[in-house]
Write a protein that holds these residues in place. Structure first.
Motif, PDB file in Angstrom:
ATOM      1  N   ILE A   1      20.772  38.707  15.900  1.00 34.76           N
ATOM      2  CA  ILE A   1      20.428  39.433  17.122  1.00 34.76           C
ATOM      3  C   ILE A   1      19.805  38.495  18.162  1.00 34.76           C
ATOM      4  O   ILE A   1      19.754  38.816  19.356  1.00 34.76           O
TER       5      ILE A   1
ATOM      6  N   ILE B   1      18.998  47.222  22.956  1.00 31.82           N
ATOM      7  CA  ILE B   1      18.071  47.682  21.910  1.00 31.82           C
ATOM      8  C   ILE B   1      16.644  47.740  22.451  1.00 31.82           C
ATOM      9  O   ILE B   1      15.906  48.691  22.189  1.00 31.82           O
TER      10      ILE B   1
ATOM     11  N   THR C   1      22.028  49.765  16.223  1.00 31.14           N
ATOM     12  CA  THR C   1      21.588  48.560  15.517  1.00 31.14           C
ATOM     13  C   THR C   1      22.402  48.281  14.255  1.00 31.14           C
ATOM     14  O   THR C   1      22.254  47.219  13.649  1.00 31.14           O
TER      15      THR C   1
ATOM     16  N   ASP D   1      21.405  44.471  14.037  1.00 36.02           N
ATOM     17  CA  ASP D   1      19.961  44.216  13.973  1.00 36.02           C
ATOM     18  C   ASP D   1      19.344  45.040  12.831  1.00 36.02           C
ATOM     19  O   ASP D   1      18.702  46.064  13.053  1.00 36.02           O
TER      20      ASP D   1
ATOM     21  N   THR E   1      15.410  45.979  12.997  1.00 37.41           N
ATOM     22  CA  THR E   1      15.063  47.138  13.827  1.00 37.41           C
ATOM     23  C   THR E   1      15.568  48.415  13.164  1.00 37.41           C
ATOM     24  O   THR E   1      14.854  49.430  13.117  1.00 37.41           O
ATOM     25  N   GLN E   2      16.768  48.349  12.632  1.00 32.85           N
ATOM     26  CA  GLN E   2      17.349  49.535  12.007  1.00 32.85           C
ATOM     27  C   GLN E   2      16.476  50.026  10.844  1.00 32.85           C
ATOM     28  O   GLN E   2      16.187  51.217  10.744  1.00 32.85           O
TER      29      GLN E   2
END
Ligand code: FE2
Ligand code: FE2
Length: 169
Positions: free
Chosen positions: A10, A22, A131, A135, A138-139
């Motif tokens: 990311i 995001i 995400t 990512d 973050t997910q």
């Protein structure tokens, strides 16, 4: 280096557009949590009456959790090279959680909480989708928060059910 894109994930140059998207989604989530803290703080304080006690206590607990969520969103915004906004960036959206006409109106508060939690669930589900595969950090964070919100909503749906059963809602 051929593997630079996967190494950076990311944070790679190629993902900068996704990263910005995001960060924007996380910023909205941050504001939702902040507004929820405000709304739950006023609702838990304003409510009057014997039957409101359970709701008051439950909301008081939630305030700490929602503030914790706001902190997590803020930290993740920074980690993704975004900037956590200042108070002037805030615009309220929870018209449904303004103080009711009568401070014994528990049902108004219960419905408002369910609506706030549903909004969070909808938005966080979107973040989980965006995400996905790009990512995971973050997910992972948002999935855990999403579960908290599902728990909050379920609890207040139970409260509402009790009033509906009694024919008061
Ligand atoms: Fe939350
Ligand atoms: Fe919540």
């Amino acid at each position: 280096m051929e593997s630079s894109t996967t190494d950076k994930g990311i944070f790679s140059d190629e993902a900068s557009g996704t990263r910005e998207e995001i960060v924007a989604l996380l910023t909205k989530a941050y504001w939702m949590e902040i507004e929820t803290v405000m709304s739950y703080l006023s609702a838990s304080t304003n409510l009057d009456g014997v039957r409101a006690q359970e709701i008051r206590e439950s909301l008081a607990e939630d305030i700490k959790e929602e503030l914790g969520h706001a902190e997590q969103f803020a930290v993740r915004i920074k980690e993704l090279y975004g900037v956590v906004p200042g108070s002037e960036g805030f615009s309220p959206e929870q018209s449904f959680l303004q103080p009711p006409e009568h401070q014994t109106d528990v049902i108004h508060v219960i419905r408002g909480v369910i609506e706030a939690e549903s909004g969070a669930i909808q938005h966080y589900t979107r973040i989980v989708e965006v995400t996905d595969g790009v990512d995971p950090v973050t997910q992972d964070m948002v999935i855990a928060i999403l579960r908290d919100e599902q728990g909050h909503r379920r609890l207040f749906e139970g409260f509402l059910r009790e009033y509906e059963f009694e024919g008061k809602a």
